[in-house]
Motif scaffolding. Structure first.
Motif, short mmCIF file in Angstrom:
data_model
loop_
_atom_site.label_atom_id
_atom_site.label_comp_id
_atom_site.label_asym_id
_atom_site.label_seq_id
_atom_site.Cartn_x
_atom_site.Cartn_y
_atom_site.Cartn_z
N MET A 1 0.84 -1.20 0.00
CA MET A 1 0.00 0.00 0.00
C MET A 1 0.87 1.25 0.00
O MET A 1 1.80 1.36 0.80
CB MET A 1 -0.91 0.02 1.23
CG MET A 1 -1.89 1.18 1.24
SD MET A 1 -2.90 1.22 2.74
CE MET A 1 -1.71 1.86 3.91
N ALA A 2 0.59 2.18 -0.88
CA ALA A 2 1.37 3.40 -0.98
C ALA A 2 0.91 4.42 0.06
O ALA A 2 -0.27 4.46 0.44
CB ALA A 2 1.23 4.00 -2.38
N LEU A 3 1.83 5.23 0.53
CA LEU A 3 1.49 6.32 1.45
C LEU A 3 0.61 7.34 0.75
O LEU A 3 0.79 7.62 -0.45
CB LEU A 3 2.75 7.00 1.97
CG LEU A 3 3.61 6.18 2.94
CD1 LEU A 3 4.94 6.90 3.17
CD2 LEU A 3 2.91 5.96 4.26
N LYS A 4 -0.31 7.94 1.49
CA LYS A 4 -1.20 8.94 0.93
C LYS A 4 -0.54 10.33 0.87
O LYS A 4 -1.02 11.21 0.19
CB LYS A 4 -2.48 9.02 1.75
CG LYS A 4 -3.33 7.76 1.71
CD LYS A 4 -4.59 7.91 2.53
CE LYS A 4 -5.43 6.65 2.48
NZ LYS A 4 -6.67 6.79 3.30
N HIS A 5 0.54 10.48 1.62
CA HIS A 5 1.20 11.77 1.66
C HIS A 5 2.63 11.66 1.12
O HIS A 5 3.27 10.61 1.25
CB HIS A 5 1.25 12.31 3.10
CG HIS A 5 -0.08 12.54 3.70
ND1 HIS A 5 -0.80 11.55 4.35
CD2 HIS A 5 -0.86 13.65 3.77
CE1 HIS A 5 -1.94 12.04 4.79
NE2 HIS A 5 -2.00 13.32 4.45
N ASN A 6 3.11 12.73 0.56
CA ASN A 6 4.51 12.79 0.12
C ASN A 6 5.36 13.21 1.31
O ASN A 6 5.47 14.39 1.63
CB ASN A 6 4.66 13.80 -1.02
CG ASN A 6 6.08 13.84 -1.56
OD1 ASN A 6 6.97 13.16 -1.03
ND2 ASN A 6 6.31 14.62 -2.60
#
Length: 217
Positions: A1-6
């Motif tokens: 799962m990718a992070l929602k924030h940079n």
């Protein structure tokens, strides 16, 4: 799962205070106590929480958060299970590092030094100052060892509660007690604008004298 924030874009431009060679104490432990007192007064979350980093005999590090329980003229005190992972690693390599971070003051302290067990009387004194449930927990938990289930831990807690129910004073387990980290190097970090932070380091020259230096951020 990718992070929602940079997360690469998350940053704070620190600007609350400064740290100079002229403003610090000549003794690293005195300076630490001054900053700790300010953190407590500022109501920093878990002001006495510190990351304890240890290294085993293979040179592999591990770290965890523990609580500072005292500051003496020679070092910083904490208590734990001697048979835990950190206890075993300290037996293999009696050197460690502590890290404090107080975001409310934009400050960090890094402390490195040798770790020694405190006198049994001091461990007894602190152990008996703890809530009774915490005293029993020191008996019930085989800290850092694999256990089958949460239920097993709760059953052990129940067994020791019943075992010590009739005693006015619960004895301290031999496997549980205190350590003192005796600093040889202490770095005080104060956040400053544009990442040009203040870093003042104390290095122990002998039993009482410290050399003070400024480091580049």
């Amino acid at each position: 799962m990718a992070l929602k924030h940079n997360i690469a874009d998350i940053r704070i431009n620190y600007s609350k205070q400064a740290l100079t060679e002229e403003s610090v104490s000549s003794n690293a432990l005195d300076q630490f106590q001054s900053w700790l007192e300010e953190a407590i007064q500022a109501q920093a979350d878990e002001a006495t929480a510190m990351v304890l980093s240890t290294v085993n005999d293979e040179g592999k590090p591990s770290a965890r958060v523990v609580l500072l329980k005292g500051v003496s003229e020679t070092g910083l005190l904490f208590y734990t299970n001697y048979s835990s992972r950190k206890g075993q690693e300290l037996a293999q390599n009696p050197y460690a590092a502590l890290t404090f971070f107080w975001p409310v003051l934009e400050r960090q302290v890094r402390i490195e030094g040798v770790v020694v067990k405190v006198a049994p009387q001091l461990s007894d004194e602190y152990y008996h100052s703890r809530p009774k449930g915490s005293q029993i927990g020191a008996w019930a938990s085989p800290q850092s060892q694999e256990i089958e289930s949460r239920e097993l831990l709760e059953e052990r807690d129940k067994q020791f509660t019943e075992q010590f129910a009739a005693l006015d004073e619960i004895p301290r387990p031999e496997h549980w007690g205190g350590y003192e980290l005796q600093p040889e190097r202490v770095e005080f970090w104060q956040g400053r604008p544009n990442r040009l932070h203040d870093r003042i380091v104390f290095e122990l020259l002998d039993n009482s004298n410290w050399q003070i230096k400024r480091l580049a951020p």
